[in-house]
Design a protein around this motif. Structure first.
Motif, PDB file in Angstrom:
ATOM      1  N   UNK A 117       0.840  -1.208   0.000  1.00 14.57           N
ATOM      2  CA  UNK A 117       0.000   0.000   0.000  1.00 14.57           C
ATOM      3  C   UNK A 117       0.870   1.252   0.000  1.00 14.57           C
ATOM      4  N   UNK A 118       1.926   1.241   0.816  1.00 18.25           N
ATOM      5  CA  UNK A 118       2.832   2.400   0.894  1.00 18.25           C
ATOM      6  C   UNK A 118       3.476   2.694  -0.456  1.00 18.25           C
ATOM      7  N   UNK A 119       3.899   1.649  -1.149  1.00 18.95           N
ATOM      8  CA  UNK A 119       4.604   1.814  -2.426  1.00 18.95           C
ATOM      9  C   UNK A 119       3.630   2.011  -3.590  1.00 18.95           C
ATOM     10  N   UNK A 120       2.573   1.200  -3.629  1.00 15.05           N
ATOM     11  CA  UNK A 120       1.685   1.162  -4.793  1.00 15.05           C
ATOM     12  C   UNK A 120       0.920   2.455  -5.014  1.00 15.05           C
ATOM     13  N   UNK A 121       0.516   3.114  -3.950  1.00 14.73           N
ATOM     14  CA  UNK A 121      -0.252   4.356  -4.107  1.00 14.73           C
ATOM     15  C   UNK A 121       0.526   5.380  -4.932  1.00 14.73           C
ATOM     16  N   UNK A 122       1.797   5.549  -4.597  1.00 21.16           N
ATOM     17  CA  UNK A 122       2.621   6.516  -5.317  1.00 21.16           C
ATOM     18  C   UNK A 122       2.960   6.016  -6.723  1.00 21.16           C
ATOM     19  N   UNK A 123       3.331   4.729  -6.831  1.00 23.67           N
ATOM     20  CA  UNK A 123       3.718   4.167  -8.122  1.00 23.67           C
ATOM     21  C   UNK A 123       2.563   4.232  -9.123  1.00 23.67           C
ATOM     22  N   UNK A 149      11.996   4.109  -8.492  1.00 21.16           N
ATOM     23  CA  UNK A 149      12.346   3.928  -7.076  1.00 21.16           C
ATOM     24  C   UNK A 149      11.310   3.061  -6.378  1.00 21.16           C
ATOM     25  N   UNK A 150      10.034   3.320  -6.670  1.00 16.99           N
ATOM     26  CA  UNK A 150       8.953   2.531  -6.071  1.00 16.99           C
ATOM     27  C   UNK A 150       9.037   1.067  -6.504  1.00 16.99           C
ATOM     28  N   UNK A 174      20.305  17.295 -14.087  1.00 20.03           N
ATOM     29  CA  UNK A 174      21.431  18.161 -13.707  1.00 20.03           C
ATOM     30  C   UNK A 174      22.474  17.435 -12.862  1.00 20.03           C
ATOM     31  N   UNK A 175      22.770  16.224 -13.285  1.00 23.21           N
ATOM     32  CA  UNK A 175      23.794  15.372 -12.657  1.00 23.21           C
ATOM     33  C   UNK A 175      23.433  14.908 -11.247  1.00 23.21           C
ATOM     34  N   UNK A 176      22.141  14.993 -10.917  1.00 19.48           N
ATOM     35  CA  UNK A 176      21.694  14.381  -9.651  1.00 19.48           C
ATOM     36  C   UNK A 176      21.626  12.866  -9.825  1.00 19.48           C
ATOM     37  N   UNK A 177      21.378  12.458 -11.057  1.00 18.65           N
ATOM     38  CA  UNK A 177      21.340  11.033 -11.366  1.00 18.65           C
ATOM     39  C   UNK A 177      19.965  10.419 -11.146  1.00 18.65           C
ATOM     40  N   UNK A 178      19.746   9.272 -11.776  1.00 23.15           N
ATOM     41  CA  UNK A 178      18.491   8.544 -11.624  1.00 23.15           C
ATOM     42  C   UNK A 178      18.719   7.074 -11.947  1.00 23.15           C
ATOM     43  N   UNK A 179      17.935   6.197 -11.277  1.00 22.59           N
ATOM     44  CA  UNK A 179      18.082   4.759 -11.493  1.00 22.59           C
ATOM     45  C   UNK A 179      16.867   4.206 -12.228  1.00 22.59           C
ATOM     46  N   UNK A 180      17.031   2.991 -12.731  1.00 26.82           N
ATOM     47  CA  UNK A 180      15.911   2.263 -13.322  1.00 26.82           C
ATOM     48  C   UNK A 180      16.210   0.774 -13.273  1.00 26.82           C
ATOM     49  N   UNK A 181      15.204  -0.035 -13.507  1.00 23.85           N
ATOM     50  CA  UNK A 181      15.366  -1.487 -13.532  1.00 23.85           C
ATOM     51  C   UNK A 181      15.372  -1.960 -14.974  1.00 23.85           C
ATOM     52  N   UNK A 182      16.185  -2.975 -15.241  1.00 26.78           N
ATOM     53  CA  UNK A 182      16.286  -3.519 -16.594  1.00 26.78           C
ATOM     54  C   UNK A 182      16.341  -5.034 -16.541  1.00 26.78           C
ATOM     55  N   UNK A 183      15.921  -5.681 -17.643  1.00 25.85           N
ATOM     56  CA  UNK A 183      15.965  -7.135 -17.730  1.00 25.85           C
ATOM     57  C   UNK A 183      17.259  -7.613 -18.382  1.00 25.85           C
TER      58      UNK A 183
END
Length: 207
Positions: A117-123, A149-150, A174-183
């Motif tokens: 519930x905590x994660x899914x609402x935002x995602x 992130x979620x 602006x070089x803060x960076x970001x992640x993602x998931x990949x297969x």
């Protein structure tokens, strides 16, 4: 009389020195005890966190199928953004939002339900924004940051049936960076697409 005074002075010095030594030893023992207690407390907390994460792993087949559906729809979205296809990204975002709505929560334990519930609402909200903004790929990518992130939190807790890779782009935002998931291990950056498709690196392998 002089000899008595000297003896008395030496006795006082010895007594004072002895007291200092005893006090120092006591302080050292107390400090060691406190440090040991602190280490035990940290160790206990670490074990508790590990046990807690392990306890969240999904064993219910129906729930596992729902998690797989979320991951598959997320990967469709990631690939659409990497290919600069904003309309496909919108379609995938809408499909992911729908997958969150259809998620089978009946098989979740109380702890799993709370995390979901905590994660899914935002995602789900992030996926909805992506679905509603075909033609605005940069806006879609902004929402993809938090969505990723979620999804990472969800997969880390619930587990995954397939090997996933946590990738990171140091240049985005602006070089803060970001992640993602990949297969796949091959970097295909969803934040830049063709502009900088291979920008990034694998940070973690998730099984």
């Amino acid at each position: 009389m002089k000899r008595f005074a000297v003896v008395l002075a030496i006795s006082v010095i010895c007594l004072f020195t002895s007291s200092e030594v005893m006090l120092a030893q006591h302080h050292e023992m107390s400090s060691d005890s406190s440090h040991e207690h602190h280490n035990k407390k940290e160790s206990t907390a670490t074990k508790a966190n590990t046990a807690s994460t392990s306890a969240l792993r999904v064993t219910d087949a129906s729930v596992a199928a729902s998690v797989k559906d979320l991951v598959d729809r997320y990967l469709d979205l990631k690939n659409a953004l990497a290919n600069d296809k904003t309309k496909e990204a919108a379609t995938a975002g809408a499909a992911l939002e729908s997958a969150f709505k259809k998620f089978d929560k009946e098989g979740l334990t109380e702890a799993q339900r709370k995390l979901y519930v905590d994660v899914a609402d935002d995602a789900r909200e992030q996926a909805e924004h992506i679905g509603d903004n075909a033609g605005k790929i940069e806006h879609q990518r902004e929402h993809f940051v938090m969505l990723s992130k979620d999804m990472y939190d969800l997969v880390t807790a619930f587990g995954t049936e397939r090997v996933l890779y946590k990738d990171f782009c140091p240049m985005y935002d602006n070089k803060k960076g970001a992640m993602w998931l990949s297969e796949t291990k091959t970097i295909k950056n969803p934040y830049y697409g063709k502009k900088m498709l291979t920008c990034g690196s694998v940070q973690e392998e998730m099984k």
